[in-house]
Design an enzyme around this catalytic site. Structure first.
Site, PDB file in Angstrom:
ATOM      1  N   SER A   9       0.838  -1.194   0.000  1.00  0.00           N
ATOM      2  CA  SER A   9       0.000   0.000   0.000  1.00  0.00           C
ATOM      3  C   SER A   9       0.872   1.243   0.000  1.00  0.00           C
ATOM      4  CB  SER A   9      -0.917   0.009   1.223  1.00  0.00           C
ATOM      5  OG  SER A   9      -1.579   1.254   1.309  1.00  0.00           O
ATOM      6  N   HIS A  34      -1.126  -0.888  -4.361  1.00  0.00           N
ATOM      7  CA  HIS A  34      -2.431  -0.575  -3.774  1.00  0.00           C
ATOM      8  C   HIS A  34      -2.459   0.917  -3.478  1.00  0.00           C
ATOM      9  CE1 HIS A  34      -6.159  -1.916  -1.863  1.00  0.00           C
ATOM     10  NE2 HIS A  34      -5.912  -1.029  -0.912  1.00  0.00           N
ATOM     11  N   ASP A  36      -4.627   3.908  -2.007  1.00  0.00           N
ATOM     12  CA  ASP A  36      -5.754   4.209  -1.118  1.00  0.00           C
ATOM     13  C   ASP A  36      -6.210   5.651  -1.261  1.00  0.00           C
ATOM     14  OD1 ASP A  36      -6.233   1.753   0.397  1.00  0.00           O
ATOM     15  OD2 ASP A  36      -4.215   2.052   1.186  1.00  0.00           O
ATOM     16  N   MET A  38      -8.956   8.391   0.155  1.00  0.00           N
ATOM     17  CA  MET A  38      -9.866   8.670   1.270  1.00  0.00           C
ATOM     18  C   MET A  38     -10.396  10.091   1.156  1.00  0.00           C
ATOM     19  SD  MET A  38      -7.595   7.126   4.384  1.00  0.00           S
ATOM     20  CE  MET A  38      -6.672   5.605   4.216  1.00  0.00           C
ATOM     21  N   HIS A  67      -8.214   1.840  -4.487  1.00  0.00           N
ATOM     22  CA  HIS A  67      -9.200   1.493  -3.459  1.00  0.00           C
ATOM     23  C   HIS A  67      -9.874   2.784  -3.021  1.00  0.00           C
ATOM     24  CE1 HIS A  67      -9.832  -0.170   0.908  1.00  0.00           C
ATOM     25  NE2 HIS A  67     -10.976   0.025   0.272  1.00  0.00           N
ATOM     26  N   MET A  69     -12.082   4.686  -0.877  1.00  0.00           N
ATOM     27  CA  MET A  69     -12.786   4.782   0.401  1.00  0.00           C
ATOM     28  C   MET A  69     -13.475   6.144   0.440  1.00  0.00           C
ATOM     29  SD  MET A  69      -9.976   3.007   2.916  1.00  0.00           S
ATOM     30  CE  MET A  69      -8.544   3.347   1.897  1.00  0.00           C
ATOM     31  N   MET A 138     -11.991  -6.265   4.142  1.00  0.00           N
ATOM     32  CA  MET A 138     -11.242  -5.392   5.049  1.00  0.00           C
ATOM     33  C   MET A 138     -11.016  -6.127   6.370  1.00  0.00           C
ATOM     34  SD  MET A 138     -10.521  -2.625   3.430  1.00  0.00           S
ATOM     35  CE  MET A 138      -9.803  -1.793   4.862  1.00  0.00           C
ATOM     36  N   ASP A 177      -7.094  -6.667   3.135  1.00  0.00           N
ATOM     37  CA  ASP A 177      -6.397  -5.414   3.401  1.00  0.00           C
ATOM     38  C   ASP A 177      -6.565  -5.030   4.862  1.00  0.00           C
ATOM     39  OD1 ASP A 177      -5.348  -2.862   3.449  1.00  0.00           O
ATOM     40  OD2 ASP A 177      -6.813  -1.984   2.076  1.00  0.00           O
TER      41      ASP A 177
END
Length: 223
Positions: A9, A34, A36, A38, A67, A69, A138, A177
């Site tokens: 990540s 990966h 992320d 947010m 990913h 979120m 998750m 993850d």
């Protein structure tokens, strides 16, 4: 049998030296990056977005799993695919029109994944499971790095693997993850996962490249 893939990540990378870290991870044998995202609403943190993804894509040679979120991810999936995402994983909890957005992702040429928070049952994706390329379980509550792995995730992975086998959907990749470390990656693999996201477990190790090698050895030994 699906290949086992290590997905560091980038949230745990050194952002002042991001290209250096990406090159190091690739040379060490990482399979996927990966990424992320947010938004400070779906999760209580804000991370990185499209300009950083474009930069990562310029220097990376391996697939990127974005990913999301974020709330209502359907509004932004096209932009992330245009910026270089190979996988786009959205949260079942964050999208009212899950079926629509899954097909939106696939129509743009990316692989579609759906993530489930620790409290979200597998039944939340029962009606769209057949449309997916990837299911992300998750193993921590999303939004913050460095959390501890939630033990009963193992049972959830096992149940998902059974469901996929019963439905003849074994081509779907199972990604996990959160809190993945050298001391639990074998159990996660044995439960049925084949993509292992690790942020601090790899990038905060004394020797990140060596840690990838150790994880690979565990996975290749049957874990």
């Amino acid at each position: 049998m699906k290949s086992k893939k290590i997905a560091p990540s980038l949230l745990s990378a050194d952002f002042a030296n991001l290209e250096r870290d990406i090159k190091m991870l690739e040379a060490a044998g990482a399979d996927i990056l990966h990424f992320d995202v947010m938004d400070g609403q779906f999760v209580p943190n804000i991370s990185i977005g499209i300009p950083v993804l474009r930069a990562v894509k310029r220097v990376s040679t391996i697939p990127i799993d974005v990913h999301l979120m974020v709330e209502t991810p359907g509004l932004i999936v096209d932009a992330f695919i245009d910026a270089g995402a190979n996988y786009v994983t959205i949260h079942a909890e964050a999208e009212r029109h899950l079926h629509k957005v899954i097909h939106q992702i696939k129509a743009k040429g990316a692989k579609a994944g759906v993530a489930l928070n620790p409290h979200t049952p597998l039944s939340a994706i029962e009606e769209v499971m057949q449309d997916l390329d990837l299911i992300l379980i998750m193993s921590v509550n999303p939004g913050l790095g460095g959390q501890s792995f939630i033990p009963n995730t193992i049972d959830k992975i096992k149940r998902l693997k059974t469901i996929l086998k019963e439905r003849n959907l074994t081509h779907i990749e199972i990604e996990v993850d959160g809190g993945i470390k050298l001391n639990n990656i074998a159990a996660v693999s044995d439960a049925g996962a084949n993509i292992f996201v690790s942020g601090s477990g790899i990038l905060k190790a004394e020797n990140p490249a060596g840690m990838i090698a150790k994880m690979r050895k565990v996975l290749n030994s049957g874990g």
